[in-house]
Design an enzyme around this catalytic site. Structure first.
Site, short mmCIF file in Angstrom:
data_model
loop_
_atom_site.label_atom_id
_atom_site.label_comp_id
_atom_site.label_asym_id
_atom_site.label_seq_id
_atom_site.Cartn_x
_atom_site.Cartn_y
_atom_site.Cartn_z
N SER A 65 0.80 -1.23 0.00
CA SER A 65 0.00 0.00 0.00
C SER A 65 0.83 1.28 0.00
CB SER A 65 -0.96 0.01 1.19
OG SER A 65 -2.04 -0.86 0.96
N LYS A 68 0.56 3.41 -3.01
CA LYS A 68 -0.58 4.31 -3.22
C LYS A 68 -0.15 5.77 -3.21
CE LYS A 68 -3.71 0.90 -1.21
NZ LYS A 68 -4.43 0.44 -0.01
N TYR A 193 -2.54 -2.04 -10.59
CA TYR A 193 -2.58 -1.95 -9.13
C TYR A 193 -1.77 -3.09 -8.49
CZ TYR A 193 -4.40 -2.25 -4.38
OH TYR A 193 -4.51 -2.35 -3.01
N TYR A 245 -3.94 3.24 7.54
CA TYR A 245 -5.21 2.50 7.56
C TYR A 245 -6.15 3.09 8.61
CZ TYR A 245 -2.39 -0.82 4.85
OH TYR A 245 -1.58 -1.40 3.92
N VAL A 263 1.22 -3.83 3.99
CA VAL A 263 1.10 -5.09 4.72
C VAL A 263 2.34 -5.97 4.61
CG1 VAL A 263 -1.42 -5.12 4.65
CG2 VAL A 263 -0.12 -6.23 2.81
#
Length: 312
Positions: A65, A68, A193, A245, A263
Protein backbone atom coordinates in the site's frame (compact mmCIF):
# COMPACT_ATOMS: atom_id res chain seq x y z
CA UNK A 1 22.19 14.88 13.61
CA UNK A 2 21.74 11.24 12.68
CA UNK A 3 25.39 10.30 12.17
CA UNK A 4 26.27 11.63 15.62
CA UNK A 5 23.48 9.61 17.21
CA UNK A 6 23.94 6.17 15.65
CA UNK A 7 24.04 4.64 19.14
CA UNK A 8 20.68 6.22 19.89
CA UNK A 9 19.21 4.76 16.71
CA UNK A 10 20.55 1.32 17.62
CA UNK A 11 19.06 1.62 21.11
CA UNK A 12 15.65 2.50 19.66
CA UNK A 13 15.85 -0.54 17.39
CA UNK A 14 16.93 -2.86 20.21
CA UNK A 15 14.23 -1.56 22.56
CA UNK A 16 11.53 -2.39 20.02
CA UNK A 17 12.64 -5.78 18.70
CA UNK A 18 10.46 -7.54 21.28
CA UNK A 19 7.33 -6.14 19.63
CA UNK A 20 7.91 -8.23 16.50
CA UNK A 21 6.41 -11.10 18.50
CA UNK A 22 3.12 -9.22 18.78
CA UNK A 23 2.29 -9.38 15.08
CA UNK A 24 2.24 -11.86 12.21
CA UNK A 25 3.19 -11.76 8.55
CA UNK A 26 0.50 -11.13 5.94
CA UNK A 27 0.12 -14.72 4.80
CA UNK A 28 -3.28 -14.07 3.20
CA UNK A 29 -1.08 -13.12 0.25
CA UNK A 30 0.87 -16.41 0.14
CA UNK A 31 4.15 -14.98 -1.13
CA UNK A 32 4.27 -12.45 1.73
CA UNK A 33 3.98 -15.34 4.17
CA UNK A 34 7.63 -16.22 3.49
CA UNK A 35 8.89 -13.05 5.21
CA UNK A 36 10.85 -13.32 8.44
CA UNK A 37 8.55 -11.99 11.20
CA UNK A 38 11.55 -11.16 13.40
CA UNK A 39 13.17 -8.87 10.83
CA UNK A 40 13.36 -5.23 11.85
CA UNK A 41 15.29 -2.23 10.59
CA UNK A 42 15.03 1.41 9.64
CA UNK A 43 16.85 4.06 7.62
CA UNK A 44 16.88 7.84 8.07
CA UNK A 45 17.76 10.15 5.18
CA UNK A 46 18.26 13.81 6.09
CA UNK A 47 18.93 16.98 4.14
CA UNK A 48 22.34 17.62 5.66
CA UNK A 49 23.71 14.44 7.26
CA UNK A 50 23.03 11.82 4.59
CA UNK A 51 21.80 8.33 5.40
CA UNK A 52 21.98 6.16 8.51
CA UNK A 53 20.62 2.61 8.78
CA UNK A 54 20.29 0.18 11.68
CA UNK A 55 18.98 -3.38 11.79
CA UNK A 56 17.86 -5.57 8.92
CA UNK A 57 17.93 -2.88 6.24
CA UNK A 58 19.29 -5.22 3.57
CA UNK A 59 15.93 -7.01 3.67
CA UNK A 60 13.97 -6.57 0.44
CA UNK A 61 10.20 -6.23 0.53
CA UNK A 62 7.39 -5.00 -1.69
CA UNK A 63 5.72 -1.62 -1.43
CA UNK A 64 2.18 -2.95 -1.09
CA UNK A 65 0.00 0.00 0.00
CA UNK A 66 2.97 2.37 0.16
CA UNK A 67 2.69 2.37 -3.64
CA UNK A 68 -0.58 4.31 -3.22
CA UNK A 69 1.43 7.44 -2.44
CA UNK A 70 3.39 7.13 -5.69
CA UNK A 71 0.41 6.27 -7.89
CA UNK A 72 -1.51 9.24 -6.46
CA UNK A 73 1.46 11.46 -7.26
CA UNK A 74 1.53 10.27 -10.88
CA UNK A 75 -2.24 10.66 -11.29
CA UNK A 76 -2.06 14.20 -9.92
CA UNK A 77 0.75 15.00 -12.36
CA UNK A 78 -1.32 13.55 -15.21
CA UNK A 79 -4.68 15.15 -14.43
CA UNK A 80 -4.44 17.70 -11.63
CA UNK A 81 -6.27 17.64 -8.28
CA UNK A 82 -9.69 18.70 -9.56
CA UNK A 83 -10.12 15.71 -11.87
CA UNK A 84 -8.51 13.20 -9.51
CA UNK A 85 -10.63 14.19 -6.53
CA UNK A 86 -13.79 14.16 -8.62
CA UNK A 87 -13.35 10.38 -8.60
CA UNK A 88 -11.74 9.79 -5.18
CA UNK A 89 -12.42 11.59 -1.90
CA UNK A 90 -10.13 13.20 0.65
CA UNK A 91 -11.71 11.97 3.88
CA UNK A 92 -10.30 9.47 6.42
CA UNK A 93 -11.98 6.09 6.70
CA UNK A 94 -12.71 4.22 9.90
CA UNK A 95 -13.21 0.99 7.96
CA UNK A 96 -10.64 -1.67 7.00
CA UNK A 97 -8.50 -0.88 3.93
CA UNK A 98 -10.32 -3.43 1.74
CA UNK A 99 -13.88 -2.60 2.85
CA UNK A 100 -16.67 -2.17 0.30
CA UNK A 101 -19.28 -0.80 2.75
CA UNK A 102 -18.89 2.93 2.07
CA UNK A 103 -18.78 2.41 -1.69
CA UNK A 104 -22.25 0.90 -1.53
CA UNK A 105 -23.87 3.10 1.10
CA UNK A 106 -22.66 6.61 0.20
CA UNK A 107 -24.69 8.42 -2.45
CA UNK A 108 -21.74 9.31 -4.70
CA UNK A 109 -20.23 5.76 -4.49
CA UNK A 110 -16.81 7.44 -4.46
CA UNK A 111 -13.92 5.89 -2.47
CA UNK A 112 -13.29 7.97 0.64
CA UNK A 113 -9.57 8.49 -0.04
CA UNK A 114 -6.69 7.26 -2.24
CA UNK A 115 -5.04 5.27 0.58
CA UNK A 116 -7.72 2.56 0.81
CA UNK A 117 -7.79 -0.19 -1.80
CA UNK A 118 -10.85 1.09 -3.65
CA UNK A 119 -9.34 4.55 -3.92
CA UNK A 120 -5.98 3.24 -5.07
CA UNK A 121 -7.57 1.08 -7.77
CA UNK A 122 -9.52 4.09 -9.01
CA UNK A 123 -6.28 6.10 -9.02
CA UNK A 124 -4.51 3.33 -10.97
CA UNK A 125 -7.24 3.58 -13.62
CA UNK A 126 -6.31 7.25 -14.14
CA UNK A 127 -2.57 6.84 -14.74
CA UNK A 128 -1.84 7.79 -18.34
CA UNK A 129 -0.29 5.40 -20.85
CA UNK A 130 -1.12 3.31 -23.89
CA UNK A 131 -0.94 0.02 -21.99
CA UNK A 132 -0.22 -1.38 -18.53
CA UNK A 133 3.49 -1.88 -19.18
CA UNK A 134 3.93 1.77 -20.17
CA UNK A 135 2.02 3.01 -17.11
CA UNK A 136 4.03 0.79 -14.80
CA UNK A 137 7.29 1.97 -16.36
CA UNK A 138 6.32 5.61 -15.83
CA UNK A 139 5.83 4.96 -12.12
CA UNK A 140 9.15 3.09 -11.90
CA UNK A 141 11.00 5.88 -13.69
CA UNK A 142 9.73 8.38 -11.12
CA UNK A 143 10.85 6.05 -8.31
CA UNK A 144 14.28 5.77 -9.94
CA UNK A 145 14.61 9.56 -9.93
CA UNK A 146 13.46 9.89 -6.30
CA UNK A 147 15.80 7.20 -4.99
CA UNK A 148 18.73 7.28 -7.45
CA UNK A 149 18.20 3.51 -7.63
CA UNK A 150 17.51 2.25 -11.15
CA UNK A 151 17.25 -1.33 -9.91
CA UNK A 152 13.81 -0.85 -8.34
CA UNK A 153 11.49 -3.18 -10.24
CA UNK A 154 8.70 -5.74 -10.05
CA UNK A 155 8.84 -8.80 -7.79
CA UNK A 156 7.25 -11.26 -10.19
CA UNK A 157 6.44 -13.88 -7.54
CA UNK A 158 4.61 -11.41 -5.30
CA UNK A 159 2.76 -9.97 -8.30
CA UNK A 160 1.47 -13.39 -9.29
CA UNK A 161 0.49 -14.10 -5.69
CA UNK A 162 -1.35 -10.76 -5.47
CA UNK A 163 -3.19 -11.41 -8.69
CA UNK A 164 -4.20 -14.96 -7.71
CA UNK A 165 -5.68 -13.85 -4.37
CA UNK A 166 -7.15 -10.47 -5.34
CA UNK A 167 -10.85 -11.32 -5.52
CA UNK A 168 -11.90 -8.66 -2.99
CA UNK A 169 -10.05 -6.04 -5.03
CA UNK A 170 -11.79 -7.27 -8.18
CA UNK A 171 -15.17 -6.82 -6.51
CA UNK A 172 -14.24 -3.25 -5.53
CA UNK A 173 -13.09 -2.47 -9.07
CA UNK A 174 -16.13 -3.88 -10.85
CA UNK A 175 -18.47 -2.09 -8.45
CA UNK A 176 -16.69 1.19 -9.26
CA UNK A 177 -16.94 0.43 -12.97
CA UNK A 178 -20.70 -0.02 -12.56
CA UNK A 179 -21.02 3.39 -10.88
CA UNK A 180 -18.79 5.27 -13.33
CA UNK A 181 -15.88 5.90 -10.97
CA UNK A 182 -13.64 3.75 -13.17
CA UNK A 183 -13.99 4.77 -16.80
CA UNK A 184 -11.17 2.70 -18.30
CA UNK A 185 -10.62 -1.05 -18.63
CA UNK A 186 -11.14 -2.70 -15.23
CA UNK A 187 -8.71 -5.57 -15.70
CA UNK A 188 -5.96 -3.20 -16.81
CA UNK A 189 -6.52 -1.00 -13.76
CA UNK A 190 -6.38 -4.07 -11.50
CA UNK A 191 -3.28 -5.45 -13.21
CA UNK A 192 -1.47 -2.13 -12.77
CA UNK A 193 -2.58 -1.95 -9.13
CA UNK A 194 -1.25 -5.46 -8.42
CA UNK A 195 2.05 -4.62 -10.14
CA UNK A 196 2.50 -1.37 -8.21
CA UNK A 197 1.94 -3.18 -4.92
CA UNK A 198 4.62 -5.69 -5.97
CA UNK A 199 7.48 -3.23 -6.57
CA UNK A 200 10.48 -4.40 -4.55
CA UNK A 201 12.49 -1.98 -2.38
CA UNK A 202 14.69 -1.64 0.71
CA UNK A 203 14.44 0.72 3.69
CA UNK A 204 16.92 3.11 2.09
CA UNK A 205 14.63 3.49 -0.93
CA UNK A 206 11.70 4.44 1.31
CA UNK A 207 13.86 6.89 3.23
CA UNK A 208 14.92 8.60 -0.01
CA UNK A 209 11.32 8.80 -1.21
CA UNK A 210 10.51 10.36 2.15
CA UNK A 211 13.37 12.84 1.79
CA UNK A 212 12.13 13.78 -1.69
CA UNK A 213 8.74 14.62 -0.17
CA UNK A 214 10.35 16.34 2.82
CA UNK A 215 12.18 18.52 0.28
CA UNK A 216 8.85 19.43 -1.36
CA UNK A 217 9.47 17.52 -4.57
CA UNK A 218 13.13 18.39 -4.98
CA UNK A 219 15.92 15.91 -5.63
CA UNK A 220 18.92 16.47 -3.38
CA UNK A 221 21.44 18.77 -5.04
CA UNK A 222 18.98 20.29 -7.53
CA UNK A 223 17.30 23.66 -7.10
CA UNK A 224 14.14 23.35 -9.18
CA UNK A 225 11.46 20.92 -7.99
CA UNK A 226 10.62 17.83 -10.02
CA UNK A 227 7.08 17.98 -8.62
CA UNK A 228 5.03 21.05 -7.77
CA UNK A 229 5.18 21.59 -3.98
CA UNK A 230 1.38 22.02 -3.98
CA UNK A 231 1.06 18.38 -5.06
CA UNK A 232 3.47 17.29 -2.33
CA UNK A 233 1.35 19.19 0.18
CA UNK A 234 -1.68 17.18 -0.91
CA UNK A 235 0.23 13.92 -0.58
CA UNK A 236 1.54 14.71 2.89
CA UNK A 237 -1.87 15.80 4.14
CA UNK A 238 -3.55 12.60 2.93
CA UNK A 239 -0.73 10.52 4.41
CA UNK A 240 -1.26 12.31 7.73
CA UNK A 241 -5.01 11.71 7.81
CA UNK A 242 -5.29 8.33 6.08
CA UNK A 243 -1.87 6.72 5.62
CA UNK A 244 -1.94 4.20 8.47
CA UNK A 245 -5.21 2.50 7.56
CA UNK A 246 -7.85 2.80 10.29
CA UNK A 247 -5.17 3.52 12.90
CA UNK A 248 -4.31 6.86 11.29
CA UNK A 249 -5.79 9.02 14.04
CA UNK A 250 -3.98 7.16 16.81
CA UNK A 251 -0.72 7.32 14.84
CA UNK A 252 -1.16 11.06 14.28
CA UNK A 253 -1.48 11.60 18.02
CA UNK A 254 1.41 9.39 19.14
CA UNK A 255 3.85 9.96 16.26
CA UNK A 256 2.57 13.04 14.47
CA UNK A 257 4.23 12.84 11.06
CA UNK A 258 2.87 11.90 7.61
CA UNK A 259 3.35 8.18 6.96
CA UNK A 260 2.12 5.32 4.79
CA UNK A 261 2.29 1.66 5.69
CA UNK A 262 2.01 -1.55 3.71
CA UNK A 263 1.10 -5.09 4.72
CA UNK A 264 4.62 -6.23 3.81
CA UNK A 265 5.63 -4.45 7.02
CA UNK A 266 7.13 -1.41 5.34
CA UNK A 267 6.45 2.15 6.49
CA UNK A 268 7.34 5.33 4.62
CA UNK A 269 7.45 8.41 6.90
CA UNK A 270 8.18 12.05 6.19
CA UNK A 271 9.34 14.85 8.48
CA UNK A 272 8.71 17.95 6.33
CA UNK A 273 11.82 20.07 5.70
CA UNK A 274 13.99 17.57 7.62
CA UNK A 275 14.08 13.90 6.67
CA UNK A 276 12.57 10.77 5.24
CA UNK A 277 12.31 7.50 7.16
CA UNK A 278 12.00 3.95 5.84
CA UNK A 279 11.06 1.09 8.16
CA UNK A 280 10.71 -2.67 7.68
CA UNK A 281 9.07 -4.98 10.20
CA UNK A 282 7.00 -7.73 8.51
CA UNK A 283 5.08 -8.68 11.69
CA UNK A 284 1.89 -6.60 11.31
CA UNK A 285 -1.20 -6.05 13.44
CA UNK A 286 -4.82 -6.71 12.47
CA UNK A 287 -5.07 -3.29 10.83
CA UNK A 288 -2.10 -3.94 8.52
CA UNK A 289 0.61 -1.90 10.25
CA UNK A 290 4.04 -3.10 11.40
CA UNK A 291 3.78 -3.47 15.18
CA UNK A 292 7.44 -2.83 15.97
CA UNK A 293 7.74 -0.33 13.14
CA UNK A 294 5.10 1.95 14.64
CA UNK A 295 6.83 1.75 18.02
CA UNK A 296 10.12 2.74 16.40
CA UNK A 297 8.53 5.76 14.78
CA UNK A 298 6.93 6.78 18.06
CA UNK A 299 10.30 6.60 19.82
CA UNK A 300 12.04 8.53 17.03
CA UNK A 301 9.36 11.21 17.22
CA UNK A 302 9.81 11.60 20.96
CA UNK A 303 13.60 11.43 20.89
CA UNK A 304 14.05 14.07 18.20
CA UNK A 305 10.87 16.15 18.62
CA UNK A 306 9.50 15.24 15.17
CA UNK A 307 5.77 15.63 15.89
CA UNK A 308 4.42 18.33 13.56
CA UNK A 309 2.63 19.93 16.50
CA UNK A 310 5.62 19.94 18.82
CA UNK A 311 6.11 23.16 20.79
CA UNK A 312 8.79 25.36 19.31
Amino acid sequence: MIQANKKTLQRILDDNRKYTADGKVADYIPELGHANPAALGFTLATKNDGIASVGDCDTTFTLQSISKVISLLVALLDHGPKKVFAKVGMEPSGDPFNSIIKLETMDHHKPLNPMINAGAIAIASMIAGNHVAERFQRVCELLHLMTANTHISLNEQVYRSEKATGDRNRSLAYFMKSTGIIETDVEEALDLYFQLCSIQVRCSDLAKIGLFLANWGRIEGKDSPLVDPCIVQILLTIMMTSGMYNASGEFAIHVGIPAKSGVSGGILAVVPNKMGIGVIGPAIDDKGNSVAGMRILEDLSKEYGLHVFSEG
